[in-house]
Each structure stands twice: as structure tokens, then as C-alpha cells.
Design an enzyme around this catalytic site. Structure first.
Site, PDB file in Angstrom:
ATOM      1  N   CYS A 103       0.998  -7.957  11.529  1.00  0.00           N
ATOM      2  CA  CYS A 103       1.303  -8.205  12.947  1.00  0.00           C
ATOM      3  C   CYS A 103       0.757  -9.555  13.403  1.00  0.00           C
ATOM      4  CB  CYS A 103       0.710  -7.112  13.834  1.00  0.00           C
ATOM      5  SG  CYS A 103       1.630  -5.581  13.799  1.00  0.00           S
TER       6      CYS A 103
ATOM      7  N   ASP B 203      -8.920 -10.579   8.496  1.00  0.00           N
ATOM      8  CA  ASP B 203      -8.504  -9.186   8.274  1.00  0.00           C
ATOM      9  C   ASP B 203      -9.577  -8.142   8.592  1.00  0.00           C
ATOM     10  OD1 ASP B 203      -6.441  -7.390   7.452  1.00  0.00           O
ATOM     11  OD2 ASP B 203      -7.413  -7.126   5.523  1.00  0.00           O
TER      12      ASP B 203
ATOM     13  N   TYR C 190      -1.334  -3.445  -6.971  1.00  0.00           N
ATOM     14  CA  TYR C 190      -1.045  -4.318  -5.833  1.00  0.00           C
ATOM     15  C   TYR C 190      -2.072  -4.261  -4.715  1.00  0.00           C
ATOM     16  CZ  TYR C 190       1.971  -7.230  -2.980  1.00  0.00           C
ATOM     17  OH  TYR C 190       2.490  -8.271  -2.263  1.00  0.00           O
TER      18      TYR C 190
ATOM     19  N   ARG D 281       2.763 -11.963  -0.900  1.00  0.00           N
ATOM     20  CA  ARG D 281       1.433 -12.393  -0.426  1.00  0.00           C
ATOM     21  C   ARG D 281       0.924 -13.608  -1.174  1.00  0.00           C
ATOM     22  NH1 ARG D 281      -1.188  -8.930   3.705  1.00  0.00           N
ATOM     23  NH2 ARG D 281       0.355  -7.316   3.992  1.00  0.00           N
TER      24      ARG D 281
ATOM     25  N   HIS E  46     -10.773  -3.353  11.239  1.00  0.00           N
ATOM     26  CA  HIS E  46      -9.597  -4.096  10.754  1.00  0.00           C
ATOM     27  C   HIS E  46      -9.314  -5.223  11.749  1.00  0.00           C
ATOM     28  CE1 HIS E  46      -5.119  -3.761   9.335  1.00  0.00           C
ATOM     29  NE2 HIS E  46      -5.789  -4.653   8.625  1.00  0.00           N
TER      30      HIS E  46
ATOM     31  N   ARG F 248       0.839  -1.198   0.000  1.00  0.00           N
ATOM     32  CA  ARG F 248       0.000   0.000   0.000  1.00  0.00           C
ATOM     33  C   ARG F 248       0.878   1.254   0.000  1.00  0.00           C
ATOM     34  NH1 ARG F 248      -1.765   0.678   4.426  1.00  0.00           N
ATOM     35  NH2 ARG F 248      -1.162  -1.222   5.514  1.00  0.00           N
TER      36      ARG F 248
ATOM     37  N   SER G 192      -1.440  -4.044  10.082  1.00  0.00           N
ATOM     38  CA  SER G 192      -1.045  -4.947   8.992  1.00  0.00           C
ATOM     39  C   SER G 192       0.271  -5.650   9.326  1.00  0.00           C
ATOM     40  CB  SER G 192      -0.835  -4.152   7.698  1.00  0.00           C
ATOM     41  OG  SER G 192      -2.038  -3.549   7.307  1.00  0.00           O
TER      42      SER G 192
ATOM     43  N   LYS H 248      -9.400  -2.923   1.438  1.00  0.00           N
ATOM     44  CA  LYS H 248      -9.190  -1.774   2.331  1.00  0.00           C
ATOM     45  C   LYS H 248     -10.039  -0.565   1.923  1.00  0.00           C
ATOM     46  CE  LYS H 248      -5.875  -4.141   4.285  1.00  0.00           C
ATOM     47  NZ  LYS H 248      -6.013  -4.764   5.589  1.00  0.00           N
TER      48      LYS H 248
HETATM   49  O1  SAT Z   1      -3.674  -3.520   2.140  1.00  0.00           O
HETATM   50  S1  SAT Z   1      -3.213  -4.831   1.722  1.00  0.00           S
HETATM   51  O2  SAT Z   1      -4.365  -5.586   1.267  1.00  0.00           O
HETATM   52  O3  SAT Z   1      -2.243  -4.702   0.617  1.00  0.00           O
HETATM   53  C1  SAT Z   1      -2.480  -5.650   3.018  1.00  0.00           C
HETATM   54  C2  SAT Z   1      -2.453  -4.937   4.316  1.00  0.00           C
HETATM   55  O4  SAT Z   1      -1.831  -3.887   4.434  1.00  0.00           O
HETATM   56  O5  SAT Z   1      -3.059  -5.432   5.289  1.00  0.00           O
HETATM   57 MN    MN Z   2      -4.972  -5.841   6.954  1.00  0.00          MN
END
Ligand code: SAT
Ligand code: MN
Length: 606
Positions: free
Chosen positions: A266, A289, A212, A386, A241, A71, A264, A221
Site C-alpha cells: 500500500c 516495513d 519466497y 520484489r 508493521h 506469502r 502490504s 514477518k
Molecule cells: O511478507 S513479504 O516479505 O513477502 C512482503 C509483504 O507482504 O509485505
Molecule cells: Mn510488509
């Protein structure tokens, strides 16, 4: 052009096709055949490799451009009419001005490419908490990934045709393909020309220039967090989240659902799929997520996972750390920026076995001598590489994961990576105290976003990059949701956890499957059982309350004392940081949180 039964959708697609000028427009049906056809086209055009069909059936491998690996928070914008409504933690631009800029970018941006139209549902089809969207994109990689990550195609289109309701999501990789030229391996725009834009008041998403993850799979997101958080504020629910897991005490078959928010990278995926190391407990996965939560008619907060797949961090996923995640990507999976082995399989640091000689790294170079490679400076798999794998392939998936009514939530956890100060677990006295805990979440920076300074950053509710409006108003919304509970005894209990505390540079807690020991304690606390000790920051477990039997990593009574310690001097320093953090929100900071901070200061004698 497309010809669905919904005139609004047809007109919207036509409007964008007129601007973007694609060679053709394709309405995606979401079938398996379509997935395989599009991915095979990527292979034929040199954009992907098909993995060994015997080892990893129907799976594909992509390498992104080195500028497009995560991101991009400095290119992410919340375009509300008023700057104040985006708040101090978001990049803001005037929506009219932003649209002006972006229309000029979008003008002709799909020349030589196909425009794919992807109808999708976030959440079980037709569910009370679910929402519909349509993404247009010129990336087949995005179509394939959306097929894994959402319920997409014909099934979602039928619902959209009936209601006419959908969140418009516009995406382009931002690289027209001139006639006769070969496509780039990963078409995208330069870093300063990427735009990840949310219009929260219009419930609309426009992104440009990145292919991406969260920049391009707009259901994730952009929609399920940034736009949905705004919708949730307007309508009185929560878009968070958070992972969702089910904990079962096998002796009595009692179950509780737990949601947990961590920044993210973690370990949300690891916790969501954890295999308990203590007997008598079972964990099942609902999501890894995102959690959307609403009260049902009995006043019980219920959660759904709006996604249909896992977009997990590959490195350090192994049989040992997360067998369920590994098994989830056994087939029908898209891998990005991992290593590609000579026998057509994938490899990453921490997969549990050595890198085969001749593996191709994420930059496309052959790894001739894996042993001499520095895994931190020059990893074979990018640190944010990923896998996108269907949730239904997870051996631990909870049968309730597709329940359109959602699952009842008993506990909410907040956490981050904190090498010091924050104990393994502490418990809030009540909902507003829990909101205070969420508001002060901080974490060491990870590889999930580009260009962040190393160190601990405040990441309230793990929503810093994902809140679609003023974060101070978001805190207030959380307080309002608690106040709106018909029956306060049914509100989830709130806890703060930290698996990452260190002593002399060494982790004090084994983490991974052993986090089941903390989950077991949380389960009992939800039933009002277990002994606690009051500290200035909340209740911590009394000595011996967390089962450490059988741990062989050096965890003992003494290390438990260290990992659970609440040191007033550390917290005085923390309070100073919280003051600084809170000062940003000005009059948007709820008085309830200010009062909590004042009471903490008083307890610390400040
Ligand atoms: O935002 S992403 O889907 O690329 C992954 C993340 O940051 O949790
Ligand atoms: Mn995430």
C-alpha cells in the site's frame, strides 16, 4: 557440523542436521565474498542470472516457481497451546500435532543439499531494542537475501556466543535433491504442502516448502512481527508493521519522527522515501516495513528499524514515484520475478520507460511485442515482484537509522486503500481513540498474498497476517502501552490517512511526493498548531490547512472538500461493518474500544 563457542547453538544445529540429513553444513560468515560466491554458485547451477556488471554491479536475478510468488496466509499457522490464544484471525493448530507433521516433512528434506546456518541480528548489533536469531536453510537465495535484509554472520554470532540467546528459525524449501539430478530453477514444495509456522509461546519458527519473501526470510514477518509481537506483549513494548521516517522543517532544522502502518503493497516504501514536492521540508528514511518501539528511561517512545534492507514491490517504482528506492537498488541487489532485459538489466511495469523487445518475463517467456501486452492480465513483472536492496544504499537514509537507542516517535499514522468513506486525514482525540482507529483499518486486497478475495478487508493495525497472538489481546496491549506512559504528553499523536479516496473512479489526491503536504500538516499538529474541524470520527483539517499550492493535477478547493469529507451515511454503513468485525473478538475485545464504537454510534444518531 558447526563448532561455535556456544554449545546450545552447536547442539541445536546438530539436532536439525540429524533430522534433515544435508550433504554438508555451512556456518555463514556474512562476508561480501560469501555473498558473491553463493550467488555465483546459483548462476552456475541455473538458479539465477547475474545482471550486467556495468549497469547493476554485484546484482542477481531470480525467477520463482509460479506457485511461490507471495506469502501464503492459508498455510500460515500460530501454534499456541490454546486455540483461544491464537484468536479468531489466525489459523491455529495444536503445537504438538503440528510438530509431529512437520518433523515428518523435515525428515531427510535436505538430502543432496547444503544446510546453511545464518546467525543474525534484528536491529543494530547489541542495541537495547535489538534481538538475535539463527536461521537454518537449504536455500542460497535465502542466505543472500538475509545478508541484505539483516545484520548477519560473524558479527551476530559473536553476540550469540556471548549470551546464548537466539530465536531459532528453521527453514527448508522442502525439495531434497537426489544424486545426479539437476536442481529445479526454484525448488519448493506444492502449494498445499507449504507450512509457515510460529510457536509464539516457545518463540520459535518452523517453515517448509516456500522459498519466497516473508515465507523464507524468517527475520522479517515471522520473527520481527509474529514472534516479536508476542515478545512485545510479554515485555511491554511494540512490534509493528510500520515504516519510520524523519521529517525536517529546513528553515528551523526542527525534526520529528513518524511511524506509519499500512497493509502490504500500500505504499509504505514510497512514503518512507518520499521526496517532498513543497519547499521547506526534507524526508529521511529509517525503515520501510517494520518498527520496534520501546519507552526509554525518560518515558519517550523510541523506534528502531529491525531490518537492514528493503524488500520492496518493484512494479510502479520509477524515477517519478520513488527515485530513492530505484537508487537503493543500483547495486548489490537481488531481484525476484521482475523482467530481464536483453542487456542484462531489470524491467517492470511502471519503471518509466518502454519494455525493450526481447525482455524475458517473470515466467521465462520472451516478450517479442511489448506494446501488445496486457499489463494487468499478463504483466512482464509479477505484481508482487520484489527487490532486496541494502538500506545503506538509499540516498535518503537517515544518519540515525543505526542508532541502537532508536529514534523518538512524535506521530503514528494508520491507513489503507479505501476508495470511499475515509478522509485524506483525520486525527485522534487521544491515545485510546488512536487505538480504535488502528483496530478498524481496512484496505482493498493487493497482490502481496496468494488466494485472497478481492474487496475491502479489515486489517487492524495492518497486522492481520502478522499478529502472533489473539488480535483482541493485541488491541488490549496497545491500550496498556498507552496507559503505561510515564508522561502522557510525550505519547505520539495518532492520525488516520487515506491517499486512495476516489470520486467517479478517479483518485482525489495525487499521492506520492505530494503526501509531503499532509506530513507538513501533521508536523504542525504535533506542535499543537494548525486549525481543525471536529467531525464524528475525529479532527479533520480546516479548509486551506493543507497546502495545495502548485498542484497541477486538478486538485483544488472543491476536490479538497471532497477528499476531506466525512459523510454520516457512509459512516453509518462503516459502523455496521465495524460491528461485524468486532463481534469476532468476543470477550477479548477491550471495553475501551467498545465504548469508542458506542460513542461514534451515538454521534451518528444510531
Ligand atoms: O511478507 S513479504 O516479505 O513477502 C512482503 C509483504 O507482504 O509485505
Ligand atoms: Mn510488509
Amino acid at each position: 557440523m558447526i563448532n561455535t563457542k556456544n554449545a546450545k547453538l552447536n547442539a541445536w544445529v546438530k539436532m536439525w542436521a540429524d533430522i534433515m540429513q544435508p550433504e554438508k553444513v555451512v556456518l555463514c560468515d556474512g562476508s561480501d565474498a560469501e555473498f558473491t560466491r553463493l550467488m555465483d554458485e546459483c548462476v552456475a547451477n541455473g538458479l539465477a542470472k547475474k545482471l550486467n556488471e556495468k549497469k547493476r554491479p554485484n546484482s542477481y536475478y531470480f525467477q520463482s516457481d509460479p506457485s511461490d510468488v507471495a506469502r501464503v496466509e492459508n498455510r500460515t499457522f500460530i501454534c499456541s497451546k490454546k486455540k483461544e490464544d491464537a484468536g479468531p484471525t489466525n489459523n491455529w493448530m495444536d503445537p504438538v500435532e503440528m510438530k509431529h507433521i512437520m518433523i515428518s516433512k523435515y525428515n531427510g528434506c535436505m538430502k543432496g543439499r547444503t544446510m546453511y546456518v545464518i546467525p543474525f541480528s534484528m536491529g543494530p548489533l547489541g542495541g537495547a531494542i535489538s534481538q538475535l536469531g539463527v536461521e537454518i536453510t537449504d536455500s542460497a537465495y535465502v542466505v543472500g537475501s538475509m545478508k541484505i535484509m539483516t545484520r548477519m554472520g560473524k558479527c551476530a554470532l559473536e553476540l550469540i556466543e556471548k549470551t546464548g540467546n537466539f530465536i531459532p528459525c528453521v527453514h527448508s524449501v522442502g525439495k531434497p535433491l537426489p544424486a545426479g539430478l539437476k536442481d529445479a530453477k526454484w525448488p519448493c514444495a506444492p502449494i498445499d504442502d507449504k507450512y509457515i509456522v510460529q510457536f509464539p509461546e516457545e518463540h520459535e519458527i518452523w517453515t517448509f516448502g516456500s522459498g519466497y519473501g516473508g515465507n523464507a526470510l524468517l527475520g522479517k514477518k515471522c520473527f520481527a512481527l509474529r514472534i516479536a509481537s508476542k515478545m512485545a506483549q510479554e515485555e511491554g513494548w511494540l512490534a509493528e508493521h510500520m515504516l519510520i521516517l524523519k521529517l525536517t522543517k529546513t528553515a528551523t532544522k526542527e525534526t520529528k519522527y513518524v511511524c506509519a502502518a499500512f497493509p502490504s503493497a500500500c505504499g509504505k516504501t514510497n512514503l518512507a522515501m518520499l521526496i517532498p514536492t513543497i519547499p521547506g521540508w526534507e524526508v529521511k528514511t529509517v525503515g520501510d516495513d517494520i518498527s520496534w518501539m520501546k519507552y526509554d528511561k525518560n518515558g519517550q517512545l523510541r523506534a528502531i528499524n529491525p531490518e537492514a534492507g528493503f524488500f520492496g514491490v518493484a512494479p510502479y517504482t520509477s524515477e517519478k514515484t520513488n527515485k530513492n528506492a530505484l537508487d537503493s537498488c543500483c547495486a548489490n541487489t537481488i531481484f525476484t520475478n521482475v523482467g530481464l532485459t536483453p542487456d542484462g538489466d531489470v524491467w517492470w511495469e511502471g519503471i518509466g520507460y518502454d519494455c525493450p523487445v526481447g525482455t524475458i518475463d517473470w515466467k521465462g517467456n520472451v516478450v517479442a511485442d511489448p506494446a501488445s501486452r496486457d499489463k494487468d492480465e499478463n504483466p512482464v513483472a509479477h505484481k508482487n515482484s520484489r527487490f532486496a536492496a541494502p538500506a545503506e544504499q538509499c540516498p535518503a537514509i537517515d544518519p540515525e537509522w543505526e542508532n541502537p537507542e532508536g529514534v523518538p516517535v512524535s506521530a503514528i499514522l494508520f491507513g489503507g486503500r479505501r476508495p470511499s468513506t475515509v478522509p485524506l486525514i483525520h486525527e485522534a482525540d487521544d491515545w485510546n481513540h488512536g487505538v480504535f482507529m488502528g483496530s478498524i483499518v481496512g484496505s482493498e486486497v493487493t497482490a502481496a498474498a496468494i488466494g485472497l478475495k478481492a474487496g475491502v478487508r479489515r486489517d487492524p493495525f495492518a497486522m492481520l497476517p502478522f499478529c502472533g497472538y489473539n488480535m483482541g489481546d493485541y488491541f488490549q496491549h496497545w491500550i496498556n502501552v498507552g496507559a503505561a506512559a510515564k508522561d502522557k504528553t510525550k505519547l505520539p499523536k495518532i492520525f488516520f490517512v487515506n491517499w486512495f479516496r476516489k470520486d467517479n473512479g478517479k483518485f482525489l489526491w495525487p499521492g506520492y511526493g505530494d503526501n509531503s503536504r499532509v506530513l507538513a500538516y501533521i508536523f504542525d499538529r504535533c506542535d499543537g498548531k494548525g486549525e481543525t474541524v471536529d467531525t464524528v470520527i475525529g479532527k479533520v483539517p480546516a479548509a486551506g490547512q493543507i497546502n495545495i499550492a502548485g498542484l497541477t493535477d486538478g486538485t483544488n478547493e472543491e476536490s479538497m472538500e471532497k477528499v476531506l469529507a466525512v459523510n454520516p451515511e457512509d459512516w453509518k454503513a462503516e459502523v455496521a461493518l465495524i460491528e461485524e468485525h468486532y463481534a469476532k473478538f468476543g470477550k477479548h475485545l477491550p471495553k475501551e474500544l467498545r465504548e469508542r464504537l458506542d460513542s461514534l454510534k451515538k454521534k451518528l444518531g444510531m
